[in-house]
Design a protein around this motif. Sequence first.
Motif, PDB file in Angstrom:
ATOM      1  N   ILE A 176      78.346  91.418  -6.990  1.00 48.81           N
ATOM      2  CA  ILE A 176      76.805  91.451  -6.678  1.00 48.81           C
ATOM      3  C   ILE A 176      76.009  92.402  -6.955  1.00 48.81           C
ATOM      4  N   PRO A 177      76.530  93.656  -7.124  1.00 50.71           N
ATOM      5  CA  PRO A 177      75.740  94.739  -7.663  1.00 50.71           C
ATOM      6  C   PRO A 177      75.160  94.528  -9.046  1.00 50.71           C
ATOM      7  N   ARG A 178      76.126  94.090  -9.845  1.00 53.38           N
ATOM      8  CA  ARG A 178      75.616  93.675 -11.147  1.00 53.38           C
ATOM      9  C   ARG A 178      74.517  92.568 -11.152  1.00 53.38           C
ATOM     10  N   ALA A 179      74.803  91.501 -10.193  1.00 50.64           N
ATOM     11  CA  ALA A 179      73.716  90.459 -10.326  1.00 50.64           C
ATOM     12  C   ALA A 179      72.361  91.130  -9.656  1.00 50.64           C
ATOM     13  N   LEU A 180      72.287  91.838  -9.046  1.00 49.40           N
ATOM     14  CA  LEU A 180      71.152  92.588  -8.601  1.00 49.40           C
ATOM     15  C   LEU A 180      70.327  93.220  -9.835  1.00 49.40           C
ATOM     16  N   VAL A 181      71.456  93.780 -10.756  1.00 46.96           N
ATOM     17  CA  VAL A 181      70.593  94.537 -12.099  1.00 46.96           C
ATOM     18  C   VAL A 181      70.302  93.558 -12.893  1.00 46.96           C
ATOM     19  N   GLU A 240      82.930  99.583 -16.760  1.00 44.03           N
ATOM     20  CA  GLU A 240      81.584 100.128 -15.984  1.00 44.03           C
ATOM     21  C   GLU A 240      81.005 100.902 -16.943  1.00 44.03           C
ATOM     22  N   THR A 241      81.643 101.889 -17.673  1.00 46.94           N
ATOM     23  CA  THR A 241      80.709 102.862 -18.499  1.00 46.94           C
ATOM     24  C   THR A 241      79.951 101.930 -19.600  1.00 46.94           C
ATOM     25  N   THR A 242      80.489 100.734 -20.244  1.00 48.61           N
ATOM     26  CA  THR A 242      79.779 100.079 -21.207  1.00 48.61           C
ATOM     27  C   THR A 242      78.645  99.322 -20.399  1.00 48.61           C
ATOM     28  N   PHE A 243      78.885  98.828 -19.258  1.00 41.97           N
ATOM     29  CA  PHE A 243      77.891  98.372 -18.309  1.00 41.97           C
ATOM     30  C   PHE A 243      76.609  99.155 -18.179  1.00 41.97           C
ATOM     31  N   LEU A 244      76.947 100.327 -17.840  1.00 38.07           N
ATOM     32  CA  LEU A 244      75.913 101.540 -17.674  1.00 38.07           C
ATOM     33  C   LEU A 244      75.374 101.879 -18.843  1.00 38.07           C
ATOM     34  N   GLN A 245      75.948 101.847 -20.064  1.00 36.97           N
ATOM     35  CA  GLN A 245      75.268 102.240 -21.464  1.00 36.97           C
ATOM     36  C   GLN A 245      74.572 100.946 -21.588  1.00 36.97           C
ATOM     37  N   ARG A 246      74.807  99.965 -21.581  1.00 37.16           N
ATOM     38  CA  ARG A 246      74.257  98.922 -22.297  1.00 37.16           C
ATOM     39  C   ARG A 246      73.194  98.143 -21.429  1.00 37.16           C
ATOM     40  N   PHE A 247      73.312  98.091 -20.082  1.00 39.62           N
ATOM     41  CA  PHE A 247      72.314  97.323 -19.131  1.00 39.62           C
ATOM     42  C   PHE A 247      71.750  98.344 -18.187  1.00 39.62           C
ATOM     43  N   ASN A 301      71.325 102.516 -18.474  1.00 40.84           N
ATOM     44  CA  ASN A 301      70.887 103.657 -19.056  1.00 40.84           C
ATOM     45  C   ASN A 301      69.801 103.482 -20.349  1.00 40.84           C
ATOM     46  N   HIS A 302      69.994 102.042 -20.863  1.00 40.59           N
ATOM     47  CA  HIS A 302      69.352 101.694 -22.203  1.00 40.59           C
ATOM     48  C   HIS A 302      67.895 101.565 -21.863  1.00 40.59           C
ATOM     49  N   PHE A 303      67.471 101.090 -20.572  1.00 41.38           N
ATOM     50  CA  PHE A 303      66.161 100.997 -20.416  1.00 41.38           C
ATOM     51  C   PHE A 303      65.551 102.158 -19.934  1.00 41.38           C
ATOM     52  N   GLU A 304      64.258 101.888 -19.924  1.00 43.48           N
ATOM     53  CA  GLU A 304      63.415 103.226 -19.280  1.00 43.48           C
ATOM     54  C   GLU A 304      63.570 103.230 -17.767  1.00 43.48           C
ATOM     55  N   GLU A 305      63.361 101.889 -17.384  1.00 42.37           N
ATOM     56  CA  GLU A 305      63.479 101.745 -15.903  1.00 42.37           C
ATOM     57  C   GLU A 305      65.029 101.984 -15.299  1.00 42.37           C
ATOM     58  N   ALA A 306      65.970 102.839 -16.056  1.00 42.20           N
ATOM     59  CA  ALA A 306      67.172 103.405 -15.638  1.00 42.20           C
ATOM     60  C   ALA A 306      67.472 103.906 -14.244  1.00 42.20           C
ATOM     61  N   SER A 307      66.388 104.923 -14.197  1.00 37.92           N
ATOM     62  CA  SER A 307      66.597 105.588 -12.629  1.00 37.92           C
ATOM     63  C   SER A 307      66.287 104.420 -11.423  1.00 37.92           C
ATOM     64  N   LEU A 339      69.389 102.305 -11.506  1.00 39.97           N
ATOM     65  CA  LEU A 339      70.598 103.279 -10.939  1.00 39.97           C
ATOM     66  C   LEU A 339      70.520 103.149  -9.494  1.00 39.97           C
ATOM     67  N   ARG A 340      69.374 103.279  -8.715  1.00 41.73           N
ATOM     68  CA  ARG A 340      69.045 103.518  -7.378  1.00 41.73           C
ATOM     69  C   ARG A 340      69.426 102.103  -6.713  1.00 41.73           C
ATOM     70  N   LEU A 341      69.197 100.990  -7.625  1.00 43.68           N
ATOM     71  CA  LEU A 341      69.618  99.741  -7.130  1.00 43.68           C
ATOM     72  C   LEU A 341      70.937  99.366  -6.950  1.00 43.68           C
ATOM     73  N   TYR A 342      71.458  99.737  -8.115  1.00 41.58           N
ATOM     74  CA  TYR A 342      72.882  99.471  -8.481  1.00 41.58           C
ATOM     75  C   TYR A 342      73.833 100.604  -7.634  1.00 41.58           C
ATOM     76  N   GLY A 343      73.369 101.801  -7.501  1.00 40.88           N
ATOM     77  CA  GLY A 343      74.054 102.544  -6.634  1.00 40.88           C
ATOM     78  C   GLY A 343      74.156 102.324  -4.990  1.00 40.88           C
ATOM     79  N   LYS A 344      72.968 102.069  -4.731  1.00 44.31           N
ATOM     80  CA  LYS A 344      72.782 101.692  -3.109  1.00 44.31           C
ATOM     81  C   LYS A 344      73.570 100.605  -2.965  1.00 44.31           C
ATOM     82  N   LYS A 345      73.809  99.272  -3.753  1.00 44.77           N
ATOM     83  CA  LYS A 345      74.628  98.369  -3.301  1.00 44.77           C
ATOM     84  C   LYS A 345      75.946  98.861  -3.431  1.00 44.77           C
ATOM     85  N   LEU A 346      76.548  99.426  -4.224  1.00 44.89           N
ATOM     86  CA  LEU A 346      77.756  99.983  -4.529  1.00 44.89           C
ATOM     87  C   LEU A 346      78.300 100.558  -3.336  1.00 44.89           C
ATOM     88  N   SER A 347      77.277 101.658  -2.956  1.00 43.59           N
ATOM     89  CA  SER A 347      77.725 102.523  -1.517  1.00 43.59           C
ATOM     90  C   SER A 347      77.814 101.578  -0.416  1.00 43.59           C
TER      91      SER A 347
END
Length: 367
Positions: A311-316, A340-347, A349-355, A358-366
Motif C-alpha cells: 500500500i505505501p508503494r502503491a501511494l508513491v 527498500e534501499t533500491t526503491f528509495l533511490q530509484r523511485f 530520492n531520484h525525483f525533485e519531489e523527493a521530500s 518521503l512524507r507520503l511514504y513515511g506517513k503511511k509506513l508509520s
Amino acid sequence: MFGFLGENLRLAVVGKNSSFSILSSSRCISSATNQHSLTVSYLINSSSFPPKSALIVSKNVYFETLTQPDSVFSLLKNHGFSQTQILELVQSHPKLLMCNPEEVLLPKLDFFNSIGLSTFDIAKHTLLLDRSLKSQIIPNFSFLKALIKSDEKTVAAINRCPFVLTLDCKRDMASKVNLLRENGVLESSIVTLVYYWPRIFSMNFDKVKSLVEEARDMGFDPSKRIFVAGVRSLKSMSKSTWEKKVDVYKRWNLSEADVLSAFRKVPEFMEISEDKIMGVMDLFVKKLDCESSLIVKSPLIMTFSLEKRLIPRALVLEFLVSKGLVKKNYRGTNFFCCPETTFLQRFVNHFEEASELLRLYGKKLSV
C-alpha cells in the motif's frame, strides 16, 4: 452366647482398626500438607520464586531434604543461568529439582556448551534437558552434523526447531532423507530442508512420500532447489485449504493453471491467507487497474506485507503518475519487489519531489 460375644468382639476390633486407619490417613494428609507448605516456603524464601510459581512447582515435587534442590539451583547459577531463566526452567520441568545434578544435569550442560548452545538457548528450549544425553541427544546431534556438515548450522537448526533432538534420527529421519535422495533431490536441498524445516521429518513416512509425489506431479523438478520449498508449502496446508485459496484466486479471473504456474515459481504464493489474497488482488486489480495476470507473472508480490510495503508503494506510484513522472500504464513489478534501499533511490530520492514523496511514504509506513 459365645457366638454373640465373639461377633461383638470382632466388631470392636474392626472399629478400633478403622479408627486407627482414619487417624493414620489424617496424619499422612497432614504430613503431605506440611511438606507442600515447606516446599512453597523454600521456593519463595530461598530461591526468590513468585508465590504463584512456587505453588505450581510444589505440586510436582517432593523433597526429603533441601540438599537436592539447593545443589540444582547452585549448578544452574554456576553455569550462568539468570534467576529468570532458572525460574522458567523449573516451572517448565519441576522435576529437575529432584534429579542428581552432577550425574544428570552437568553432563548435558557441558555438552550443550561444547557445541555452542548458550544458556539463553537452553532456557528457551527446556525440552532439551528432558532427553537422554547418550541415547538421544548425542546420536541425534552427530547425525545432523554429518548431514549438515557444520557445527554452527547444526546448532542453528536445533535452535530453530529443538524438538529435532527428540526424534530417533537414525530411524525416523534417515529413512526420509533416503526417500528424497532416491527421488533425485539434491543433497544441498535436503540440507536446506533439515536446516530450515526439520519438522517435516517428524511426519509419518508415507505422508512425506505422498508430499514428494504430489510436488513432482505439480511440476516441481527434484533437481532444483525450489523442490523442497514446494514440499514444505504443501505440508503447511490441507487439500481443502488449497482448494479454498484456488477458489479465491478464481474470483479474480485466474484459472487453476494460472495458480499452479505461480505456485511453481514462488511456493509461498499459496501460503498466505484468503483475506490477504483478496486484499492484494483488490489493490492491484481495482485500485491500480492492473490485469490479474500480473500476479501470475510476478507471484512474489503476494508474499509482501500489504500494510508495510504494497500500500505505501502503491501511494508513491499513484503520486508519480499524477505528476506525470512515470507513465500511467507503468506497472513494473520491480517497483514493488525491489529492496527498500533500491526503491528509495530509484523511485523516491531520484525525483525533485523527493521530500513530498518521503512524507507520503513515511506517513503511511508509520500508520
